[in-house]
Write an enzyme that holds these catalytic residues in place. Structure first.
Site, mmCIF file in Angstrom:
data_model
loop_
_atom_site.group_PDB
_atom_site.id
_atom_site.type_symbol
_atom_site.label_atom_id
_atom_site.label_comp_id
_atom_site.label_asym_id
_atom_site.label_seq_id
_atom_site.Cartn_x
_atom_site.Cartn_y
_atom_site.Cartn_z
ATOM 1 N N GLU A 1 0.820 -1.207 0.000
ATOM 2 C CA GLU A 1 0.000 0.000 0.000
ATOM 3 C C GLU A 1 0.862 1.268 0.000
ATOM 4 O O GLU A 1 1.755 1.428 0.837
ATOM 5 C CB GLU A 1 -0.924 -0.023 1.239
ATOM 6 N N THR B 1 -5.998 1.390 -5.291
ATOM 7 C CA THR B 1 -5.515 0.008 -5.165
ATOM 8 C C THR B 1 -6.194 -0.896 -6.192
ATOM 9 O O THR B 1 -5.542 -1.727 -6.828
ATOM 10 C CB THR B 1 -5.831 -0.581 -3.773
ATOM 11 N N HIS C 1 -1.405 3.437 4.769
ATOM 12 C CA HIS C 1 -2.442 4.112 3.973
ATOM 13 C C HIS C 1 -2.639 5.510 4.523
ATOM 14 O O HIS C 1 -2.565 5.712 5.730
ATOM 15 C CB HIS C 1 -3.755 3.311 4.065
ATOM 16 N N ASP D 1 1.473 -0.053 -4.855
ATOM 17 C CA ASP D 1 0.250 0.002 -5.661
ATOM 18 C C ASP D 1 0.032 1.342 -6.340
ATOM 19 O O ASP D 1 -0.439 1.420 -7.472
ATOM 20 C CB ASP D 1 -0.986 -0.441 -4.853
ATOM 21 N N HIS D 2 0.380 2.422 -5.643
ATOM 22 C CA HIS D 2 0.208 3.773 -6.211
ATOM 23 C C HIS D 2 0.890 4.739 -5.262
ATOM 24 O O HIS D 2 1.328 4.332 -4.184
ATOM 25 C CB HIS D 2 -1.280 4.124 -6.350
HETATM 26 C C1 GP9 Z 1 -8.800 -0.846 0.800
HETATM 27 C C2 GP9 Z 1 -7.391 -0.717 0.373
HETATM 28 C C3 GP9 Z 1 -6.950 0.705 0.295
HETATM 29 O O1 GP9 Z 1 -9.270 -2.122 0.745
HETATM 30 O O2 GP9 Z 1 -7.202 -1.400 -0.807
HETATM 31 O O3 GP9 Z 1 -7.607 1.345 -0.684
HETATM 32 P P1 GP9 Z 1 -7.061 2.548 -1.562
HETATM 33 O O4 GP9 Z 1 -7.673 3.783 -0.991
HETATM 34 O O5 GP9 Z 1 -5.578 2.584 -1.523
HETATM 35 O O6 GP9 Z 1 -7.562 2.243 -2.907
HETATM 36 MN MN MN Z 2 -3.902 1.525 -2.109
#
Ligand code: GP9
Ligand code: MN
Length: 640
Positions: free
Chosen positions: A253, A297, A412, A471-472
Site C-alpha cells: 500500500e 488500489t 495508507h 500500488d500507487h
Molecule cells: C482498501 C485498500 C486501500 O481495501 O485497498 O484502498 P485505496 O484507498 O488505496 O484504494
Molecule cells: Mn492503495
C-alpha cells in the site's frame, strides 16, 4: 362577506418536514463524515432543495385530490428509499447502486441479516409521512394550491435554480465530484441521496448502452494493434524459471520509490527492502511506474491481473465488475494454479467480491478471515504485522502451486500509527501526511521482513517466487512543498511530478543467483506478461498491452492513465515533450522568433509518434472494457 382562511399549502409543509427529516437522518442515522463547516452547510441545504423539487411537482395537478394524493405517495416512496439505503448502509457501509441491486451475493448477505439491521427508532423516518398523510386528508381545499401558469413555471424554475446552485457549491467544494463516481458518500453528502440515485442511474445506463451497442468487429482493431505494437511473443532468458512455483505477490500500500535507499532524520527508511533489492536472487526495477486512475488500489490490481489500463473515470472494479476478462487467475488455472487474495478489509470494498469472481480468483480471504480487535488495528484496520502473521497458517494450508496476492493496509493515508509501532521518528515539515509517511513505511518494511523470515521457516520460501509492488503513490502533489524540502529540491517540476509516480517493483526468485537492477522504463501494465513468462506460459492470442520485463524487444514506453508517458528518451506531461536526460522542454524558448533546430524537430516528431500510440492504446483498452469485448472471445478455443 365571508373570508376564506388561507393555510400554508401542504406541498410547502411537506418540503419543510421532509427536508428536516432527511437532514436529521443523514446527520444522525448514517455515519457520514463531515470534514469542515462548508460540508455541514451543504448537507443541511441539499435535503430542502431536493424536497422542494420533489413536492413542487404537485402544483401541476389540476384537481385538489390529486395534489394531495401525489404528496402522500411521494413522501412515502421517498422515505422508503431512504430507509432501504439506511438498512443497506448498516450492512455494507455504502449506498445502494443499481449494479449492486442486481448483484446476487450482496443482496443474499443482506437477506440473512436484515432483521438485525432494522432498529425500532427507524420509525422516525416515517414521521413526516404520517403528518403529511393526516393533513392531506383534512382541509383538502385549503391545503392545495391553484396557481396560474406563470406562478407554476416560476416555482418550477426556482426549484431548478436552487438545484443548480447546490450542484455548483458541491462541485466547487470538491472538483470532479461527478467524474470521481467511486466516492458515493461524498456524492450523497453533497447533492443528497435522490440526486445521487439519479446520477447512478445515468452512469449505469450510459455504460450499459455502450455494452449493448458494442460488437465483435471492434476486436479486430484491438487485435491488429496488439499484433503490430505490443511485442508480446519474445521468450526471455528467464522464461519458465519459476514453472510450477508458487507466486506470492505483495501489493504494498502506497509504497513509493523515493523512500528506497533513502534516509529520514539520519535513519534508513526501508532497511529490509534495501537489503532485498540488493540480494543476488532479486531483480529490482527502479524505473517502474504506477498507472492507476481513480480506482487506486483496485486499479493497480486491475492492471496487474489483466495487462489492461484502468478507466479514465471511476473505478473499473465498480463500473465493470461483471464483465468478462482474461486475467492471470483464469490463465494459470490450466497450469494447475489456484488463485487467492488476502486482504483484511470489507469484501465489498472496491466491489472486490464481484470483480474477483470475474477475474477467476478462487478464494478471497477478507476481513472475516482475520481476528481484528481494537488493539491490533489502526486506521483502516488490521495492522500489517498481524495481517501477515495471521495469513501464514492459511498459506500453509493451500495446495501448491498457488498464486496468492496479499494486500497490505497500514501504510495508507493518513498514515496514522500507534507510538509503539514507530521505529523511526516522523519527518518535520508543514505536511503531517509526509511526516507520518516515513514511520508508516518503516512499519511495513518490518512487517515484510518478518513475513520473509516466516516464509523461510515454513519451507514455502524455496517453492515460491516473491513479488513486491507499490500500488500507487501515497504522497500527492498537495504535499509538494514538503516533499521538495525532503528531496532537497527547490521545487517539484512537471517532470519531477511524473518521476514521483515511480513505485518499487521487486521480483525475488530464490535460487537464481543472477539478480540485478533493471532500469529500463516499465510499469504495472507489464506485470501480467512478466509473471506469466516466468512460470512458462506463452502469450498466444492474449489481448493485453504489456511486455515481459525480461525480454529485449519491448514497446519502450509507459503510458500513464492521464495520457502522459515516459520513454527511453522523453517524458511527456502537461501537453509538452521533455528530454529525459536533461529535463529540458523540447523546442521551447523564451527568445522571440526562435527557430527550432533540426534535432529538436526530429525529437518532437519521435515524441509525438509515441504520444499517438499512447492515445490509441488507452482508447482501445477503454473500448475493450466499455464494450465488454472479452465476452466475444473464447480463449480456450484460440489456445488450442
Ligand atoms: C482498501 C485498500 C486501500 O481495501 O485497498 O484502498 P485505496 O484507498 O488505496 O484504494
Ligand atoms: Mn492503495
Amino acid at each position: 362577506m365571508e373570508l376564506k382562511r388561507t393555510k400554508v399549502p401542504l406541498y410547502a409543509i411537506s418540503m419543510v418536514l421532509f427536508g428536516l427529516k432527511t437532514y436529521l437522518v443523514y446527520r444522525f442515522m448514517f455515519t457520514i463524515e463531515l470534514d469542515n463547516f462548508l460540508q455541514e452547510i451543504i448537507l443541511f441545504i441539499n435535503p430542502f432543495i431536493t424536497a422542494f423539487l420533489l413536492f413542487a411537482i404537485s402544483i401541476w395537478f389540476q384537481s385538489n385530490e390529486k395534489q394531495m394524493k401525489y404528496l402522500r405517495y411521494c413522501s412515502l416512496f421517498a422515505s422508503i428509499i431512504i430507509f432501504a439505503n439506511l438498512v443497506f448502509y448498516r450492512q455494507f457501509d455504502d449506498f445502494i447502486t443499481i449494479p449492486l441491486l442486481f448483484q446476487g451475493s450482496n443482496m443474499a448477505d443482506l437477506g440473512s441479516s436484515i432483521l438485525t439491521l432494522i432498529k425500532g427508532y427507524d420509525v422516525f423516518i416515517f414521521t413526516d409521512v404520517i403528518i403529511i398523510w393526516i393533513l392531506s386528508k383534512r382541509n383538502v381545499a385549503t391545503r392545495s394550491v391553484n396557481y396560474n401558469y406563470r406562478k407554476k413555471a416560476a416555482t418550477f424554475s426556482l426549484s431548478l435554480l436552487l438545484l443548480a446552485t447546490n450542484f455548483l457549491i458541491a462541485e466547487s467544494s470538491r472538483p470532479q465530484l461527478f467524474t470521481r463516481g467511486f466516492d458515493r458518500e461524498y456524492l450523497v453528502r453533497s447533492v443528497g441521496l435522490f440526486n445521487y440515485h439519479v446520477y447512478d442511474l445515468i452512469v449505469h445506463s450510459t455504460s450499459e448502452s455502450k455494452r449493448a451497442f458494442a460488437d465483435e468487429n471492434e476486436l479486430l482493431e484491438v487485435q491488429k494493434y496488439i499484433d503490430k505494437n505490443v511485442k508480446q511473443d519474445e521468450q526471455s532468458d528467464l522464461y519458465g524459471v519459476a514453472k510450477g512455483k508458487n507466486i506470492i505477490f505483495i501489493n504494498a500500500e502506497s509504497l513509493q520509490q523515493f523512500v528506497i535507499n533513502n534516509k529520514v532524520n539520519g535513519e534508513t527508511v526501508t532497511p529490509f527492502l534495501n537489503q532485498l533489492i540488493s540480494d543476488e536472487d532479486t531483480y529490482y526495477f527502479d524505473n517502474f511506474y504506477e498507472q492507476t486512475g481513480q480506482g487506486n488500489t483496485s486499479d493497480s490490481e486491475f492492471l496487474v491481473e489483466n495487462g489492461l489500463y484502468p478507466l479514465d473515470r471511476g473505478a473499473v472494479f465498480f463500473t465493470h465488475g461483471a464483465n468478462a476478462y482474461h486475467a492471470i487467475p483464469e490463465i494459470i488455472d490450466d497450469a494447475g494454479y489456484e488463485s487467492y487474495v488476502f486482504h483484511s478489509n470489507n469484501k465489498s470494498f472496491w466491489n472486490r467480491d464481484q470483480m474477483y469472481d470475474s477475474l477467476g480468483i478462487d478464494y478471497f480471504y477478507g476481513e472475516e478471515a482475520y481476528e481484528v480487535t481494537e488493539d491490533n488495528s489502526i486506521g483502516w484496520g488490521l495492522k500489517d504485522k498481524q495481517f501477515f502473521e495471521q495469513s501464514i497458517p492459511y498459506l500453509q494450508m493451500l495446495e501448491q502451486p498457488f498464486y496468492a496476492k496479499l494486500i497490505t493496509l497500514t501504510n495508507h493515508f493518513p498514515f496514522d500509527m500507534d507510538k509503539e509501532d514507530m521505529s523511526i521518528e516522523a519527518y518535520s515539515s508543514n505536511s503531517d501526511t509526509l511526516n507520518n509517511y516515513f514511520p508508516a513505511v518503516r512499519y511495513m518494511d518490518e512487517a515484510l521482513e518478518d513475513f520473509f523470515e516466516e516464509m523461510k521457516e515454513t519451507g514455502l520460501y524455496d517453492h515460491s517466487i516473491f513479488v513486491v509492488m507499490g500500488d500507487h503513490i501515497g504522497i500527492s502533489a498537495n504535499h509538494n512543498e514538503a516533499l521538495s524540502m525532503y528531496l532537497g529540491k527547490e521545487a517539484i517540476t512537471p517532470i519531477d511530478q511524473v518521476e514521483l509516480q515511480r513505485v518499487p517493483f521487486i521480483v525475488h526468485i530464490p535460487g537464481t543467483g543472477n539478480g540485478r537492477v533493471i532500469s529500463e522504463v516499465s510499469g504495472q501494465i507489464d506485470v501480467k506478461r512478466t509473471l506469466l513468462s516466468l512460470i512458462g506460459i506463452e502469450a498466444g492470442d492474449d489481448i493485453q498491452f504489456g511486455n515481459d520485463l525480461f525480454a529485449n524487444d519491448r514497446k519502450g514506453y509507459v503510458a500513464l492513465r492521464n495520457g502522459d508517458f515516459i520513454s527511453k528518451d522523453f517524458i511527456y506531461t502537461t501537453g509538452a515533450c521533455y528530454l529525459r536526460e536533461t529535463g529540458e522542454q523540447i523546442g521551447a524558448s523564451d527568445v522571440e522568433d526562435y527557430v527550432i533546430s533540426e534535432t529538436d524537430n526530429k525529437r518532437l516528431d519521435a515524441c509525438n509518434e509515441i504520444s499517438e500510440k499512447v492515445t490509441t492504446e488507452l482508447r482501445l483498452s477503454d473500448e475493450l472494457i466499455y464494450g465488454d469485448l472479452f465476452r466475444f472471445i473464447n480463449f480456450d478455443i484460440t489456445k488450442s
